[in-house]
Structure formats: structure tokens, C-alpha cells
Design a protein around this motif. Sequence first.
Motif, short mmCIF file in Angstrom:
data_model
loop_
_atom_site.label_atom_id
_atom_site.label_comp_id
_atom_site.label_asym_id
_atom_site.label_seq_id
_atom_site.Cartn_x
_atom_site.Cartn_y
_atom_site.Cartn_z
N LEU A 254 0.93 -0.84 0.02
CA LEU A 254 0.00 -0.11 0.64
C LEU A 254 0.79 1.03 0.15
N VAL A 255 1.29 1.25 1.04
CA VAL A 255 2.19 2.93 1.06
C VAL A 255 3.03 2.79 2.98
N ASN A 256 3.96 3.76 2.00
CA ASN A 256 5.51 3.49 3.27
C ASN A 256 4.32 4.42 4.24
N LEU A 257 4.60 3.91 5.63
CA LEU A 257 3.43 4.75 6.22
C LEU A 257 5.13 5.66 6.98
N GLY A 258 5.78 5.45 7.10
CA GLY A 258 7.25 6.49 6.84
C GLY A 258 7.28 7.26 6.36
N ASP A 259 6.81 7.31 4.74
CA ASP A 259 7.10 9.15 4.25
C ASP A 259 5.52 9.60 4.00
N LEU A 260 5.46 10.75 5.14
CA LEU A 260 4.50 11.34 5.16
C LEU A 260 3.95 12.26 3.81
N GLU A 261 5.19 12.30 2.55
CA GLU A 261 4.48 12.67 1.83
C GLU A 261 3.27 11.84 0.70
N ALA A 262 3.98 10.99 1.09
CA ALA A 262 3.67 9.66 -0.28
C ALA A 262 2.13 9.12 0.84
N LEU A 263 2.26 9.83 2.17
CA LEU A 263 0.85 9.30 2.54
C LEU A 263 -0.27 9.61 2.32
N LYS A 264 0.03 11.06 2.29
CA LYS A 264 -1.16 11.81 1.80
C LYS A 264 -2.22 11.88 0.48
N PRO A 265 -1.65 11.45 -0.22
CA PRO A 265 -2.94 10.95 -1.09
C PRO A 265 -3.84 9.92 -0.73
N TRP A 266 -3.27 8.84 0.90
CA TRP A 266 -4.25 8.15 1.33
C TRP A 266 -4.88 8.01 2.28
N ARG A 267 -5.06 9.69 2.20
CA ARG A 267 -5.84 10.25 3.37
C ARG A 267 -7.35 9.12 3.42
N ALA A 268 -8.19 9.48 2.70
CA ALA A 268 -9.05 8.44 2.54
C ALA A 268 -9.04 7.32 2.78
N ALA A 269 -8.51 6.86 2.90
CA ALA A 269 -8.19 5.31 3.17
C ALA A 269 -7.59 5.21 4.97
N MET A 270 -6.58 6.24 5.28
CA MET A 270 -5.88 6.31 6.19
C MET A 270 -7.11 7.27 7.05
N LEU A 271 -8.44 7.75 6.55
CA LEU A 271 -9.04 7.93 7.63
C LEU A 271 -10.05 6.66 8.04
N LEU A 272 -10.71 6.51 7.13
CA LEU A 272 -11.35 5.07 7.18
C LEU A 272 -11.36 4.60 8.51
N ALA A 273 -9.70 3.67 7.84
CA ALA A 273 -9.02 2.79 9.24
C ALA A 273 -8.71 3.13 9.70
N LEU A 274 -8.65 3.98 10.23
CA LEU A 274 -8.15 5.09 11.79
C LEU A 274 -8.84 5.45 12.48
N SER A 275 -10.72 5.57 12.05
CA SER A 275 -11.69 5.91 12.45
C SER A 275 -12.86 4.92 12.83
N ARG A 276 -12.58 3.89 12.60
CA ARG A 276 -13.76 2.93 12.65
C ARG A 276 -12.91 2.33 14.32
N ASP A 277 -14.16 2.05 14.68
CA ASP A 277 -13.91 1.17 16.03
C ASP A 277 -13.03 -0.06 16.03
N ILE A 278 -12.57 -0.42 17.40
CA ILE A 278 -11.49 -1.03 17.23
C ILE A 278 -12.20 -2.04 16.89
N THR A 279 -13.29 -2.56 16.93
CA THR A 279 -13.00 -3.83 17.21
C THR A 279 -13.85 -4.61 15.71
N ASP A 280 -13.88 -3.56 14.99
CA ASP A 280 -14.16 -3.18 12.91
C ASP A 280 -13.59 -4.19 11.91
N PRO A 281 -13.89 -4.74 11.20
CA PRO A 281 -12.27 -5.10 9.93
C PRO A 281 -11.56 -4.56 9.58
N ASN A 282 -12.15 -3.64 9.59
CA ASN A 282 -11.71 -2.23 8.37
C ASN A 282 -10.87 -1.10 9.82
#
Length: 587
Positions: free
Chosen positions: A491-519
Motif C-alpha cells: 500500500l504505502v510506506n507509513l514512514g513517508d508522510l508525503e507518500a501517505l497524503k494521497p491515501w488520506r481517505a483510506a487512512m481516515l477510514l481505517a483509523l476512525s473505525r471502532d477497534i472491533t471493526d475488521p476495517n
Amino acid sequence: MSHLDSPRITFAGRFLSDVPTMNNEPSSFGTGGAPDPGWNPYGCGTFDLLGCVVDGGESAPGTPLTKDDPAFGLVVAATRDRAAAKLADLDPEWQFSTEIWGLTVRLTGHDGETLLSGRYRPAAFRDLWPRVPGDGFGGLGASWISVLEDVEYGPGAGSVPVLAALREASPQRLSIGLNVYGIDARRGGVTFATGRLTGCVGLWRAGEPMSFVAGRRLDAGLLTEDIPIGKAVAVVTGDRLVLDLGNAYPLADVTGTVHPEAAAIGVAVLPGEDVRAGDVLAPGAGLDLGTVSLLPELPPAGVVSLPLTRDAAEALARLPLALVTARPGGSRLVVSREIADGLDVRADDFVHRVEAGARATVTLHARRRGAPAAGLTIHLASAQGPGSVLTGPATVETGPGGTATVTLDAADPGNPRGALDGVVEQVGYSPRIAEDGTLDLDGSGLDPSFDVIVAHVRDAHVPPADEDLEREVRRLLAPYALHYPIMGEHLVNLGDLEALKPWRAAMLLALSRDITDPNHMPVTRDLSEPKRATLLRWLRGLPTGPRAMARTVPGRAERESVAKTTAAHESAERIKRRLDRAAEGSE
């Protein structure tokens, strides 16, 4: 009564345990060097059921399902219309209670119709011990016990009598047990990261524990001097004794062959509490309840139902249950017996993630010979002693239902581990206390290494100022970039913030879900809520586009480093070529 009661179904197959292992060594955090890759450095944390089918059960006590029953051969699988379930350890310093998150279990007919589905309540495995003597990691077995919540039955369930009976008796929740063993950690084979699984689904009653069977617990023992038998549990239901040996009987190999020494095991009531495992019963001593034959054919899921006479039931109410093997002359060797005084105390929901200043609540269940033990004093002690940041009562007393609530308050650990957040603390418990004031675990069936309340107490985290936000995000994500290379691989190197920025939507989805959610982003279940809030704050402040269309991969230096450290488990040159090809495809 639990999944050992009737009606119940059993099933067998394989499981996938694609756990990431590059984060297993605490010493590799904060060094900046390449971590030890372990046996599966590119694991993505996926858990799945593979080829599992119904192979037995009971429609009523003492009435096993016959092979022409419509339940036979039903497929037991995870859902295919959502993200895969995940496995997660509590912390690199506590890997003894891996949890399943985000699993939905389905039973489907031969035409693919869903007959039953339920959401698996996140639970940690228990009872980890060797099943194959001398076979190391691959010979370990463990069990997950939980409940299926929000259970739904499909229209076709009515045509399968055992499912119709489950729906009638327990319409919204079911109990489920999974026994696993034989994980294949040898890279390159078709069965890599998979193992064998047996399971059982049955009733769940209000007031029962969620993560273990509240029954009569038999301690571990020895069939011979070097062949162990693990802990087992039994319940009395009506005029029958149901014994679960599914995670207890020894194996001859990781393919699931029962060890010859366990071909036939007797079940008996001992003549007195003073009889110990290893003792020999004289002919006629005690009361025989029956014999469990594990060869040539294993009872489905290792669950056995034995009839009880009135005399046997009365004896069981007073005396210890035991497993025995025959000896010449009619005597019998006691290979395993019920824990001392039949007094079983266990913590439900024993794994916790606790923020600084918050609290964890745990329910302890106490049973004496299988019945609720009211008015029992349970002693607790922190493994960390007076310096513990997790404080709670020294004793609690069980109520009429045999349960007691323990409340543990968490202080701020103050970041004693540097690159690893917070601390891992353990609280032991026992119904007895020794003369020196320590917990007395002798004969309790409690293993001080595993049967504890364990908590990852997180460090307090002060939200950074706006000008420091990106620097703090980079600091938080750096360990994940290094220890979970699967993200950079696919997917994307989490250590590279510039590379991470285009993945904003996917990261928001993954990090905003409840901890019990598979996503939910699987590698961040060890991330404190204030730190997760910091990441979300940064992501929400980014421009909304453009979205990423292609992944990024680690740089050449990182690829060579990963290849080098993986050499003990797979050809370094092969790894390097694979990473180089990935890099060429993104350039």
C-alpha cells in the motif's frame, strides 16, 4: 450451559494465522536498526476459516447427529462481503493472548445459502500448551472461546433440525469454541501460516462467562512420563457428563493424529480429595463413568457425552472428577484430576487496553464442582508489586451467582519503555492465599504465566501544537513503518508522510473505525486513543484530493536491509528481487 450443552454442532478444518512477526522483539523498538523478521515478517494479521465443515454434534443430550443429518457437511466460514478478520497481540511484551477481531461466522448450505451467521465477540486465546511432545512452535495448541452476537438465521435454517433447535433455545447469542494446533511456520509451503482447527457451536445462557466454559476443570497431567495431557473441562447437563478434550489430548504429529498413549482414557470419580494425579487406584476404588475412545476415530472436536446414573451424579456432586488409564491387574493410573476442592476461579475478559487515568473492569467467576460458588473470597496481587501503575482491591467476594467485579485504576506510566508506549501489567488471582501472603496457586489449575488479568496501560499524551503536528505524526508512525513492512509492500510506506497524503481517505477510514471493526487499521490496536486522535487530526487537516492510484514501496536501502534480516527464514536474494520488482513497477 455453553457450547458443550445440547443442541450443538461440531466442525473441523484449517485456519489462517497470517500474523506479522517483525514486531515481536521489544528490543528492536527505538534502535533504528532492522528488526528480527521472525517467521512471517510480511504478515498482514489476517485470520480466516479454511475448509471447515460440520462433522458432528448432538440434537439432544445423548443423541448424536448421524451422518445422514442435513447438518453434516454444512460449510463453516467467515463472511466474504466485508474485510477479513484480524489477529492482534496486546503488546510485543505480551504475546500470550492473541485476540481475534472483526470475525463473522457463517454456516452455509450446499447451495451457498447462509443458514446462520453471527458476529464473533473479540476474544483472546487461552490454554496455550504443547500438544505434540517435543515439536516446538508447531506443536503448540490453544483455544479461543467466545460468543456469537447478533445471530441471524436464514430461511433454510428450519430445514436443519439442529439449527432450528438452536434458534428456539438461544435465538440471539450462541457460544463458540475453537481449538487450534499445528501452525506451519515453514516459509514457502502451501500450508504456510495455516494450522488445524476444530470447533463447537452451542447454547449461551445469560450470566455465563463470555470467554471460557464455567464447568468442572481438570488440571494438566501425564499419560506417561513424557506424554502430557492438557487441561480439560466438563459440565453436567441433565443426566449426562459432557467432557471437552478438544485441547487436551496429545498428538503424535502436527497432522492431528492422536497419540497412541491416548487411545483409550477412562473417566472416573475419585474416592476422595486426597487422591492425586500420578496415584494408582486399587481395583474397585472410585467409580467408573465410562471410557473415551480416541482411536481409531476421534470423537468430533474431542467432545464426549457420557450417561450418568443417579449414584454417579450424587458422587460427582461431592468428589473429584478424574481421567485414568488402565493398568495390569485392574488397577488404574490417575493421569489428570479435577482441581483442588473442585474450586475453579477464572477471569472473564482478561485482556485490557487502558488509557492513563481510566479504569478496567473485570468479572471473576467462581464455581465449586460446577455450581456457582457464592460468598467466596478471591485474592488479587499485582505481579509488579508496590510500583504498579494499575491499582485495585486486594480481595473481592463473590455474590449469589458466583461472580465478583474487579475494578482496576490506571495511572500514567510515564513512558518507561521509550519507543514502546506505556507498560504491560499483570494481576494474578486465586481463591487461596499462602502463609507468606502470596497467592497460593497449588492445585488451582491457574498458570501464573497465563491465567492473569493483563493490561496494556498507555502513556498520557498531550496533543501537539499545530506547528508540531506533522513532526509528532511522523514520530508516531515511524515504528509502524519499520515493524509492519506489509503496508509498504502493498500500500504505502507509513514512514513517508508525503507518500501517505494521497491515501488520506483510506487512512481516515481505517483509523476512525471502532477497534472491533475488521476495517480498523490492524496494526494500530496498540495505539492509545489520544495518539489515534492526533493522527486523525492531521489526516482531517489535509486536502481532500487527489486520491492515491498506486502504492509506494520502501526505498532501496530499506529493501536491502529487510532482505538481509530475513535471510534465516527465506532466501535473501529472492526477497530482494521481489522488492526490486515492486519498486520497478512503481517508478
